[in-house]
Design a protein around this motif. Sequence first.
Motif, PDB file in Angstrom:
ATOM      1  N   ASN A 189      62.855  43.726  80.431  1.00  0.00           N
ATOM      2  CA  ASN A 189      61.940  42.734  80.993  1.00  0.00           C
ATOM      3  C   ASN A 189      62.444  41.329  80.685  1.00  0.00           C
ATOM      4  OD1 ASN A 189      59.910  44.713  81.835  1.00  0.00           O
ATOM      5  ND2 ASN A 189      59.538  44.966  79.647  1.00  0.00           N
ATOM      6  N   GLU A 190      62.431  40.455  81.678  1.00  0.00           N
ATOM      7  CA  GLU A 190      62.890  39.088  81.468  1.00  0.00           C
ATOM      8  C   GLU A 190      61.812  38.274  80.778  1.00  0.00           C
ATOM      9  OE1 GLU A 190      64.391  35.180  84.028  1.00  0.00           O
ATOM     10  OE2 GLU A 190      64.497  37.187  84.911  1.00  0.00           O
ATOM     11  N   LEU A 191      62.222  37.547  79.734  1.00  0.00           N
ATOM     12  CA  LEU A 191      61.301  36.677  79.014  1.00  0.00           C
ATOM     13  C   LEU A 191      61.201  35.354  79.762  1.00  0.00           C
ATOM     14  CD1 LEU A 191      62.546  37.351  75.368  1.00  0.00           C
ATOM     15  CD2 LEU A 191      60.693  38.481  76.596  1.00  0.00           C
ATOM     16  N   ALA A 192      59.985  34.956  80.078  1.00  0.00           N
ATOM     17  CA  ALA A 192      59.800  33.756  80.909  1.00  0.00           C
ATOM     18  C   ALA A 192      59.452  32.521  80.099  1.00  0.00           C
ATOM     19  CB  ALA A 192      58.718  34.020  81.952  1.00  0.00           C
ATOM     20  N   VAL A 193      58.544  32.650  79.138  1.00  0.00           N
ATOM     21  CA  VAL A 193      58.051  31.449  78.450  1.00  0.00           C
ATOM     22  C   VAL A 193      58.188  31.515  76.936  1.00  0.00           C
ATOM     23  CG1 VAL A 193      56.420  30.884  80.274  1.00  0.00           C
ATOM     24  CG2 VAL A 193      55.696  32.371  78.414  1.00  0.00           C
ATOM     25  N   THR A 194      58.789  32.549  76.394  1.00  0.00           N
ATOM     26  CA  THR A 194      58.916  32.675  74.946  1.00  0.00           C
ATOM     27  C   THR A 194      59.824  31.578  74.409  1.00  0.00           C
ATOM     28  OG1 THR A 194      58.599  35.068  75.104  1.00  0.00           O
ATOM     29  CG2 THR A 194      59.540  34.213  73.058  1.00  0.00           C
ATOM     30  N   ALA A 195      59.281  30.746  73.517  1.00  0.00           N
ATOM     31  CA  ALA A 195      60.042  29.631  72.950  1.00  0.00           C
ATOM     32  C   ALA A 195      59.564  29.394  71.521  1.00  0.00           C
ATOM     33  CB  ALA A 195      59.877  28.373  73.801  1.00  0.00           C
ATOM     34  N   PRO A 196      60.106  30.109  70.556  1.00  0.00           N
ATOM     35  CA  PRO A 196      59.672  29.925  69.171  1.00  0.00           C
ATOM     36  C   PRO A 196      59.885  28.489  68.693  1.00  0.00           C
ATOM     37  CG  PRO A 196      61.020  31.910  69.401  1.00  0.00           C
ATOM     38  CD  PRO A 196      61.127  31.160  70.694  1.00  0.00           C
ATOM     39  N   ALA A 197      58.852  27.913  68.093  1.00  0.00           N
ATOM     40  CA  ALA A 197      58.963  26.583  67.499  1.00  0.00           C
ATOM     41  C   ALA A 197      59.542  26.753  66.099  1.00  0.00           C
ATOM     42  CB  ALA A 197      57.600  25.904  67.462  1.00  0.00           C
ATOM     43  N   VAL A 198      60.854  26.926  66.031  1.00  0.00           N
ATOM     44  CA  VAL A 198      61.485  27.318  64.769  1.00  0.00           C
ATOM     45  C   VAL A 198      61.333  26.246  63.691  1.00  0.00           C
ATOM     46  CG1 VAL A 198      63.079  28.981  65.763  1.00  0.00           C
ATOM     47  CG2 VAL A 198      63.726  26.571  65.684  1.00  0.00           C
ATOM     48  N   ALA A 199      61.257  24.975  64.061  1.00  0.00           N
ATOM     49  CA  ALA A 199      61.064  23.933  63.049  1.00  0.00           C
ATOM     50  C   ALA A 199      59.711  24.098  62.359  1.00  0.00           C
ATOM     51  CB  ALA A 199      61.176  22.549  63.677  1.00  0.00           C
ATOM     52  N   ASP A 200      58.679  24.448  63.123  1.00  0.00           N
ATOM     53  CA  ASP A 200      57.366  24.706  62.526  1.00  0.00           C
ATOM     54  C   ASP A 200      57.401  25.961  61.660  1.00  0.00           C
ATOM     55  OD1 ASP A 200      56.239  22.488  63.712  1.00  0.00           O
ATOM     56  OD2 ASP A 200      55.345  23.590  65.382  1.00  0.00           O
ATOM     57  N   GLU A 201      58.110  26.984  62.110  1.00  0.00           N
ATOM     58  CA  GLU A 201      58.217  28.213  61.332  1.00  0.00           C
ATOM     59  C   GLU A 201      58.913  27.960  59.997  1.00  0.00           C
ATOM     60  OE1 GLU A 201      58.349  31.596  64.847  1.00  0.00           O
ATOM     61  OE2 GLU A 201      60.215  30.624  64.277  1.00  0.00           O
ATOM     62  N   ILE A 202      59.952  27.144  60.021  1.00  0.00           N
ATOM     63  CA  ILE A 202      60.652  26.791  58.784  1.00  0.00           C
ATOM     64  C   ILE A 202      59.731  25.996  57.860  1.00  0.00           C
ATOM     65  CG2 ILE A 202      62.506  25.337  57.860  1.00  0.00           C
ATOM     66  CD1 ILE A 202      64.175  26.197  60.325  1.00  0.00           C
ATOM     67  N   ALA A 203      58.979  25.054  58.423  1.00  0.00           N
ATOM     68  CA  ALA A 203      58.050  24.261  57.612  1.00  0.00           C
ATOM     69  C   ALA A 203      57.054  25.153  56.886  1.00  0.00           C
ATOM     70  CB  ALA A 203      57.320  23.255  58.500  1.00  0.00           C
ATOM     71  N   SER A 204      56.489  26.117  57.584  1.00  0.00           N
ATOM     72  CA  SER A 204      55.502  27.005  56.971  1.00  0.00           C
ATOM     73  C   SER A 204      56.138  27.951  55.963  1.00  0.00           C
ATOM     74  CB  SER A 204      54.772  27.807  58.049  1.00  0.00           C
ATOM     75  OG  SER A 204      53.908  26.984  58.801  1.00  0.00           O
ATOM     76  N   ALA A 205      57.338  28.436  56.263  1.00  0.00           N
ATOM     77  CA  ALA A 205      58.003  29.350  55.332  1.00  0.00           C
ATOM     78  C   ALA A 205      58.276  28.660  54.001  1.00  0.00           C
ATOM     79  CB  ALA A 205      59.313  29.856  55.946  1.00  0.00           C
ATOM     80  N   VAL A 206      58.757  27.435  54.052  1.00  0.00           N
ATOM     81  CA  VAL A 206      59.069  26.723  52.813  1.00  0.00           C
ATOM     82  C   VAL A 206      57.797  26.336  52.075  1.00  0.00           C
ATOM     83  CG1 VAL A 206      60.157  24.649  51.858  1.00  0.00           C
ATOM     84  CG2 VAL A 206      61.302  25.958  53.655  1.00  0.00           C
ATOM     85  N   GLU A 207      56.718  26.044  52.801  1.00  0.00           N
ATOM     86  CA  GLU A 207      55.458  25.700  52.145  1.00  0.00           C
ATOM     87  C   GLU A 207      54.958  26.837  51.256  1.00  0.00           C
ATOM     88  OE1 GLU A 207      51.466  25.188  51.113  1.00  0.00           O
ATOM     89  OE2 GLU A 207      52.031  26.709  52.594  1.00  0.00           O
ATOM     90  N   LEU A 208      55.276  28.082  51.620  1.00  0.00           N
ATOM     91  CA  LEU A 208      54.877  29.209  50.782  1.00  0.00           C
ATOM     92  C   LEU A 208      55.495  29.107  49.390  1.00  0.00           C
ATOM     93  CD1 LEU A 208      55.165  32.192  53.302  1.00  0.00           C
ATOM     94  CD2 LEU A 208      53.071  31.265  52.306  1.00  0.00           C
ATOM     95  N   ALA A 209      56.719  28.582  49.304  1.00  0.00           N
ATOM     96  CA  ALA A 209      57.370  28.403  48.009  1.00  0.00           C
ATOM     97  C   ALA A 209      56.908  27.128  47.312  1.00  0.00           C
ATOM     98  CB  ALA A 209      58.892  28.374  48.184  1.00  0.00           C
ATOM     99  N   GLN A 210      56.608  26.099  48.093  1.00  0.00           N
ATOM    100  CA  GLN A 210      56.166  24.834  47.501  1.00  0.00           C
ATOM    101  C   GLN A 210      54.769  24.958  46.897  1.00  0.00           C
ATOM    102  OE1 GLN A 210      56.762  22.705  51.228  1.00  0.00           O
ATOM    103  NE2 GLN A 210      58.123  21.270  50.172  1.00  0.00           N
TER     104      GLN A 210
END
Length: 331
Positions: free
Chosen positions: A178-199
């Motif tokens: 199936n072709e993905l049409a609108v999937t666009a992970p906001a990776v900068a936000d994901e990184i921000a949240s991942a690091v906040e777990l350690a902070q």
Amino acid sequence: MVGPHPEIVVRAPDGIGEIEAGCDLAAVLVEALVRAYGDDALRDGDVLVVTSKVVSKAEGRVVEGDREAWVDAETVRPVARRGPTRIVRNRLGLIMAAAGVDASNVAAGSAVLLPLDPDASARALRARVHELAGVTVGVVVTDTAGRAWREGQTDIAIGAAGLEVLSSFAGRLDAHGNELAVTAPAVADEIASAVELAQGKLGARPCGILRGRADLVLPLEDDGPGAGALIRPEGGDLFGWGAREAVVRAVAASPSDLAPFGAPVPAEDLVDALGRAGLGAARRLDADADADVLVVDDARADAVRAVAFAHGWTCEDAAGGSGIRLRRATT
């Protein structure tokens, strides 16, 4: 493109004291990282994540005076209100509670404003880290924000440099073809949240390192689009006004409030909306060749005007015998 590393490591060092205006923030952070992790503190392809509060403190963005007055100063327009809580669009284009003005972890009577230009702050930190440590990293400047449909808050990227902030999967195929049409992970936000777990919110760890996504880090000469690329333009959000505020703004029908509702809809969409609101049928004005003119007969003018305004149309007149004439707004 090189794929992500199978293991992602997040580190957040202790021992970073109070940040003063004018300090060399990058030097403070690099020193703390080296003290905590030694020679392996920083590598090419790491992402350095820094809270906006320490960036603002280093840039002299701690102010005195009434917090609500500073919220007003940082606000471009309101979005929603619930009691004392104000959600606004601030001067950076971010939709945030209290415009991002923070009165915690500062002296009483003071507040911390967001950096003037978080993307520029990220670029300066990236360049200085390379100068100090000889490594090419991505940088994310973060702040905490709520979500419209979920309880709780997460950290998001409000500034970025040297990083792919938004991944596009459009056109790719999933495992079933199936072709993905609108999937666009906001990776900068994901990184921000991942690091906040350690902070941690109370950990006094205003920076962290994420390792394992060097594929997202850009060459030193390319700072990338910045976190500004994640902000939808005015009118591009489906929820430009809060539910109650939208009703008030539509009834008031001030031209300055039109843009957040979005681009004017086609005539058929407005006809449908008027019908769903129980306001009778709309028809094209036979004597006018302009396809962007509609007439509604035997309906409440105030209600028609509000529905039309929310859909990007204006009410030209409400003469009793000739019906209510609507015309697509121009911007």
